[in-house]
Each structure stands twice: as C-alpha cells, then as structure tokens.
Design an enzyme around this catalytic site. Structure first.
Site, short mmCIF file in Angstrom:
data_model
loop_
_atom_site.label_atom_id
_atom_site.label_comp_id
_atom_site.label_asym_id
_atom_site.label_seq_id
_atom_site.Cartn_x
_atom_site.Cartn_y
_atom_site.Cartn_z
CG HIS A 101 43.08 44.92 48.91
ND1 HIS A 101 44.31 44.50 48.44
CD2 HIS A 101 42.62 45.83 48.00
CE1 HIS A 101 44.58 45.12 47.31
NE2 HIS A 101 43.58 45.93 47.01
CG ASP A 153 39.81 47.15 44.47
OD1 ASP A 153 40.84 47.10 45.17
OD2 ASP A 153 39.81 46.89 43.24
CG HIS A 159 42.74 42.37 44.13
ND1 HIS A 159 41.46 42.76 44.44
CD2 HIS A 159 43.46 43.52 44.00
CE1 HIS A 159 41.39 44.07 44.48
NE2 HIS A 159 42.60 44.56 44.23
NE ARG A 184 41.12 50.25 40.64
CZ ARG A 184 41.35 50.53 41.91
NH1 ARG A 184 42.05 49.71 42.66
NH2 ARG A 184 40.91 51.67 42.43
#
Length: 312
Positions: A138, A140, A288, A303
C-alpha cells in the site's frame, strides 16, 4: 537423385497461462529519468541497496538540525532512490519531527494510535495487539485529497527475527506495463476510500464517525511525480476501490492486474531493522509492505508523515 526426408512436424499440446498476470522476461530498470543529471554527493556517503530503489546514508547525524546544503542533498537522494535508510539514529520524538519538517508540515491521523503527540503514529505490535497495515502492499493515506509526501519511520523495539519492511518502486512498475495497459490507463482516474483498508481491523462503529471527514476521493491512476516528472502507478490494494467510468467487473480485473505490479522483486528493496534505525520514503513514488512474521515477539515503531500535494 537423392531424396532427403523432411523432419517430422513437431506439435505441442495446447497450453496457456491465465491472462492479466506477471510473466517472466527482462524488465526496464531505470532509477531516474533519462534526462536526469546525476552528480556525486558531497556531504555523505550513499550505499545502494537495490537496483532502482533504496539507499543507505552514511555519515549523517539526524539528531542535529539540517543545514540547507545537507537538506538539498538528502532531497536529491530521496528523489533518486525513493527510500533512504539511516542506521542507529535513536532520535527523540522531537528530533524525528524536526527532521521530517524539513520537507513540510506534519500530518495527523485520528484512525491510528499515537505516541508523544498527535502527529506521531505508534505501532506497538505483539501477539495481543490488533493488526494494522501489515502484510499488504500500500501507499499511505491515498484516501486523502492530498496524500502524504513521505514518511519517517523509526524502530524503537525490534524482534529477534522478522519484522522487515519492503518498498516497491512504482515508477519502475509503470515503465514495465504492457503498451496496451498504458494506453488504457492514460488519463484514467480511480476512487480511493479509507474504509476498505481500515475495515480489516477496525469495527464499523469506530469508522462510521470518520466518513464525513474522509469522503471518497479521485486520483489519477498514473500520477506525475512533481520532483522528477516521472509517471508513477498510483493505485493500491488498501484504498483504491474502482476505476471511474468502468463497470465493476472490468474495473476489478484491471485493478487486480495493477495491484500485482508491486509484487515484482526487481522493483523492490527489503530492509532488516535494528533499534534506532530510520527509513525515510517518498510516498508519491513507492508502496511498502510491513512483514508480520515476528510473533510472539514485540515490534514497536513510530512514524511521522509529511503533508503532500494533490496528485496530477
């Protein structure tokens, strides 16, 4: 007169593989546009980790403020390599934020757990933890009108084995599409929605209040990267629901084919984490995949994501 017998005809049984797959053969592996001017890096050492994507940066301390010259060189490295790795940085939350802000404002995501502030997403994973975006390719937050420019991820706690992350170069994925597929998706738009990705691990009653905040949005199936000008495949299996103007069966078949392109190993880099490592990736050019193969051990990551622009 000598008569030469002709060789008997050779017949092969009828056999074919199903269409819409990924087939063997050489691939075009361009890391940068053909007209791109490559120059040596003067402020750090860069070590490539794959053919078109992924490089380790040596000789940079991210706990210190970036100079304009260092920020410019790192930005060029990000455009050229799509994901940058920095070993053993052990940044505080404030230092991680400060580094990411070199590329823009920081996102918040009310759908995910947070750490030391609403702009830090915390993935604290163990056997008892709820699943999140693991084991799926996917990009983000493509369900936003302005999906993230990129993200800075730091591993706080690493399992003794497993827990790697992979990234795929979606410009290389586009380059290698069949000509007829490129013609078909040129100018096409697709709908992105937060619900399919989050519904895998979030109950409906928690998602329902966010439907007005995050309505479905349309993005180009192939976006133009604003920094390099490259055409990049911009659909993903977590958030892309349909191609505009196609009936459901035709859209599903095309999207299944396009989703598969991230699975090609030649477009990928795989990173084995150690505590304090940082990965900084370009969300406009990559997808990723976080590998959940580390149970019953714990894996803790934090993150920060950088606000992006509207894809075109």
């Amino acid at each position: 007169m000598t008569v030469t017998a002709s060789a008997p005809a050779v017949f092969l049984r009828e056999a074919r593989v199903p269409g819409d797959g990924i087939h063997e053969g050489r691939r075009v592996l361009r890391r940068v546009p053909e007209e791109w001017e490559e120059r040596p890096y003067e402020l750090f050492r860069l070590v490539p980790r794959a053919r078109t994507i992924g490089a380790e940066i040596l000789g940079v301390d991210l706990s210190r403020p970036l100079t304009a010259a260092l920020r410019a060189e790192l930005d060029r490295a990000l455009l050229e390599w799509k994901v940058l790795f920095f070993r053993a940085q052990h940044l505080t939350s404030d230092q991680q934020r400060a580094f990411a802000r070199g590329w823009g404002g920081l996102e918040t995501n009310p759908l995910l757990a947070t750490g030391a502030g609403e702009d830090i997403v915390r993935f604290d994973k163990g056997d008892a933890a709820a699943p999140t975006f693991e084991n799926v390719w996917h990009a983000d937050v493509t369900f936003r009108e302005r999906p993230a420019l990129g993200a800075v991820l730091q591993l706080r706690e690493v399992p003794p084995s497993g827990g790697d992350t992979l990234w795929a170069d979606m410009a290389a994925a586009y380059d290698n599409l069949p000509r007829e597929v490129k013609d078909r998706i040129d100018g096409a738009r697709a709908v992105h929605d937060f619900i399919p990705g989050f519904a895998r691990f979030t109950p409906p009653e928690r998602l329902a209040p966010f439907q007005e905040m995050f309505p479905p949005v349309e993005h180009p199936v192939v976006r133009t990267h604003p920094g390099t000008g490259r055409r990049t495949l911009f659909v993903n299996a977590s958030f892309t629901t349909r191609v505009v103007g196609m009936d459901r069966d035709e859209s599903d078949r095309l999207l299944r084919f396009l989703f598969q392109q991230a699975h090609v190993p030649e477009y990928q880099v795989r990173f084995r984490w150690e505590p304090g490592d940082i990965a900084f990736w370009d969300n406009r050019a990559t997808q990723h995949y976080a590998v959940n193969d580390y149970g019953p051990h714990r894996r803790v990551a934090e993150r920060v994501a950088i606000v992006g622009d509207r894809p075109y």
